[in-house]
Enzyme design. Sequence first.
Site, PDB file in Angstrom:
ATOM      1  CG  ASN A   1      -6.834  -7.468  -4.064  1.00 37.98           C
ATOM      2  OD1 ASN A   1      -7.705  -8.278  -4.397  1.00 37.98           O
ATOM      3  ND2 ASN A   1      -7.116  -6.269  -3.595  1.00 37.98           N
TER       4      ASN A   1
ATOM      5  CE  LYS B   1      -7.203  -3.986  -6.436  1.00 36.80           C
ATOM      6  NZ  LYS B   1      -6.995  -2.557  -6.586  1.00 36.80           N
TER       7      LYS B   1
ATOM      8  CG  HIS C   1      -8.780  -3.089  -0.826  1.00 41.09           C
ATOM      9  ND1 HIS C   1      -9.195  -2.134  -1.731  1.00 41.09           N
ATOM     10  CD2 HIS C   1      -7.555  -3.508  -1.253  1.00 41.09           C
ATOM     11  CE1 HIS C   1      -8.262  -1.993  -2.669  1.00 41.09           C
ATOM     12  NE2 HIS C   1      -7.260  -2.814  -2.395  1.00 41.09           N
TER      13      HIS C   1
ATOM     14  CD  GLU D   1     -10.080  -1.372  -5.281  1.00 39.65           C
ATOM     15  OE1 GLU D   1     -10.287  -2.602  -5.261  1.00 39.65           O
ATOM     16  OE2 GLU D   1      -9.089  -0.856  -5.844  1.00 39.65           O
TER      17      GLU D   1
ATOM     18  CD  GLU E   1      -3.525  -1.796  -0.914  1.00 34.91           C
ATOM     19  OE1 GLU E   1      -2.854  -2.395  -1.764  1.00 34.91           O
ATOM     20  OE2 GLU E   1      -4.762  -1.837  -0.884  1.00 34.91           O
TER      21      GLU E   1
ATOM     22  N   GLY F   1      -3.948   1.723  -8.548  1.00 38.09           N
ATOM     23  CA  GLY F   1      -4.374   1.718  -9.942  1.00 38.09           C
ATOM     24  C   GLY F   1      -3.958   2.969 -10.696  1.00 38.09           C
TER      25      GLY F   1
ATOM     26  CB  SER G   1       0.913   1.846  -8.865  1.00 34.01           C
ATOM     27  OG  SER G   1      -0.358   2.385  -9.148  1.00 34.01           O
TER      28      SER G   1
HETATM   29  P1  13P Z   1      -2.789  -1.745  -7.924  1.00 30.20           P
HETATM   30  O1  13P Z   1      -1.527  -2.531  -7.698  1.00 30.20           O
HETATM   31  O2  13P Z   1      -3.526  -2.149  -9.170  1.00 30.20           O
HETATM   32  O3  13P Z   1      -2.542  -0.274  -7.816  1.00 30.20           O
HETATM   33  O4  13P Z   1      -3.790  -2.135  -6.721  1.00 30.20           O
HETATM   34  C1  13P Z   1      -3.322  -2.054  -5.423  1.00 30.20           C
HETATM   35  C2  13P Z   1      -4.313  -2.670  -4.537  1.00 30.20           C
HETATM   36  O5  13P Z   1      -5.389  -2.140  -4.326  1.00 30.20           O
HETATM   37  C3  13P Z   1      -3.972  -3.972  -3.923  1.00 30.20           C
HETATM   38  O6  13P Z   1      -4.870  -4.318  -2.937  1.00 30.20           O
END
Ligand code: 13P
Length: 251
Positions: free
Chosen positions: A9, A11, A93, A95, A165, A171, A206
């Site tokens: 992903n 982002k 997701h 976010e 997740e 992150g 992560s």
């Molecule tokens: P990270 O791997 O940067 O923690 O992000 C995970 C994520 O949100 C994947 O969709």
Amino acid sequence: MRKPLVIGNWKMHGSQRSVGQLLDGIAGVADLAVEVAVCPPFVYLAEAAAKVSGTGIRLAAQSLSEYECGAYTGEVAGSMLADVGCRYVLVGHSERRRLFGETDHRIARQFERALAAGITPVLCVGEDAAERNVDATWQVLHRQLATVANAAGWEALGESVIAYEPVWAIGAGATASPAQVEAVLVRIRDLLGSGGAGPRLLYGGSVSKLNAAELFALPDVDGVLVGGASLQAEEFTAICRLAVGESWKPW
Ligand code: 13P
């Protein structure tokens, strides 16, 4: 484990130039017995599609509209994603839920739109730190899953991809422990059943080349959803190699 699925992903990162470079950099993963998909930002989907065409690397989108088409400024329809060759789309997701106010019900409609467009939804679920601290993890996950299932049907959910997740691990540089991941995935599998194809269960939060091996070793992990580490070709390739039991050292 079934053929592992590794999704990157990206982002809101990248440029026309870096998208091409990153796809060139991960080209080697196409030779592995692992299904790999990447989620570039919407504006780069078409050029990424041209680049991965014929390589076996799949294209995925980061989100989609809950609407079919029409006067919805700024939205992208599932049919458009299918049109440019997306095989998967992330839905729900954290976010999107937290920063853009996406509710369980809107996510359920997006899930249905993805199915209607012939794209496999990757439903993201997860609790935040406060919810985990009061032992509400399963309550939250069950609500997130059940809202989608009540709209689209339990069977449809059971045939999709579910990405666990935990918000507190995204992150953060620290994954959930293997025991925490497995405890949640077992419950999701119990809820959705393991008959037929069964859902494919991913872990995200992560994930890196340093912790991927212990995640892939878990009985209920069918793959991973990778954020930050998917932006580095060498790191992402290493994770894909670990998915099939290869070492990322010493090459
Ligand atoms: P990270 O791997 O940067 O923690 O992000 C995970 C994520 O949100 C994947 O969709």
